[in-house]
Scaffold this motif. Structure first.
Motif, PDB file in Angstrom:
ATOM      1  N   GLY A  58      -4.759 -26.724  -4.140  1.00 42.57           N
ATOM      2  CA  GLY A  58      -3.799 -26.771  -5.234  1.00 42.57           C
ATOM      3  C   GLY A  58      -3.335 -28.172  -5.583  1.00 42.57           C
ATOM      4  O   GLY A  58      -2.367 -28.336  -6.327  1.00 42.57           O
ATOM      5  N   GLN A  59      -3.996 -29.194  -5.050  1.00 43.50           N
ATOM      6  CA  GLN A  59      -3.558 -30.570  -5.276  1.00 43.50           C
ATOM      7  C   GLN A  59      -4.697 -31.471  -5.713  1.00 43.50           C
ATOM      8  O   GLN A  59      -5.867 -31.174  -5.490  1.00 43.50           O
ATOM      9  N   SER A  89      -7.351 -25.077  -7.810  1.00 45.35           N
ATOM     10  CA  SER A  89      -6.064 -24.503  -8.247  1.00 45.35           C
ATOM     11  C   SER A  89      -5.064 -25.568  -8.674  1.00 45.35           C
ATOM     12  O   SER A  89      -3.882 -25.262  -8.857  1.00 45.35           O
ATOM     13  N   THR A  90      -5.513 -26.801  -8.860  1.00 47.56           N
ATOM     14  CA  THR A  90      -4.617 -27.884  -9.271  1.00 47.56           C
ATOM     15  C   THR A  90      -4.121 -27.622 -10.690  1.00 47.56           C
ATOM     16  O   THR A  90      -4.890 -27.196 -11.555  1.00 47.56           O
ATOM     17  N   LYS A  91      -2.854 -27.913 -10.930  1.00 48.55           N
ATOM     18  CA  LYS A  91      -2.266 -27.703 -12.254  1.00 48.55           C
ATOM     19  C   LYS A  91      -2.942 -28.602 -13.287  1.00 48.55           C
ATOM     20  O   LYS A  91      -3.350 -29.725 -12.989  1.00 48.55           O
TER      21      LYS A  91
END
Length: 146
Positions: A58-59, A89-91
């Protein structure tokens, strides 16, 4: 963005580059509560496999790794790779900023033979990275066998 040239990151970078130090990778992440500020989040001695365990899907993160490989039965080479990790899953906004923000990281972790852009841990296969490092190194003492 700030923090890429922090004393902790510079110390870890020098440790990875030092032939007499067992540290062979470092990981830089964005501080959770500081927007674009960076911090050293991990260092290790277990090589690329250990580093992969620390990557967060996520990063966006930056890693610097020492890779040693044999040229032949008589010698080994040491090369360095800069890994720009953007987990699946990174924004979206973080992904968009990485191309610009990575330039500051590259100024600090400037001595590397290759840059590896990775989105999955499968993108970080050590055999593939060694092949790329051999090609970047010029001379191929392995007879083209990777």
């Amino acid at each position: 963005m700030s923090g890429a040239d922090s004393p902790e990151i510079l110390k870890a970078y020098n440790a990875v580059r030092d032939d007499k130090n067992e540290t062979n990778w470092l990981l830089i992440s964005y501080k959770a509560d500081k927007g674009d500020a960076l911090e050293l989040t991990a260092i290790g001695t277990g090589g690329l496999e250990e580093l992969k365990e620390k990557l967060d899907d996520g990063q966006a993160q930056y890693a610097y790794v020492r890779v040693e490989y044999a040229n032949d039965t008589e010698s080994t080479r040491v090369k360095f790779a800069l890994i720009i990790w953007i987990g699946e899953s990174t924004k979206v906004m973080r992904k968009a900023k990485v191309s610009i923000q990575s330039s500051e990281v590259k100024r600090v972790l400037h001595h590397h033979s290759i840059q590896v852009d990775a989105h999955t841990k499968g993108d970080l296969d050590e055999k593939d990275i060694v092949v790329r490092l051999r090609k970047a190194g010029g001379a191929d003492y392995n007879g083209g066998r990777g």
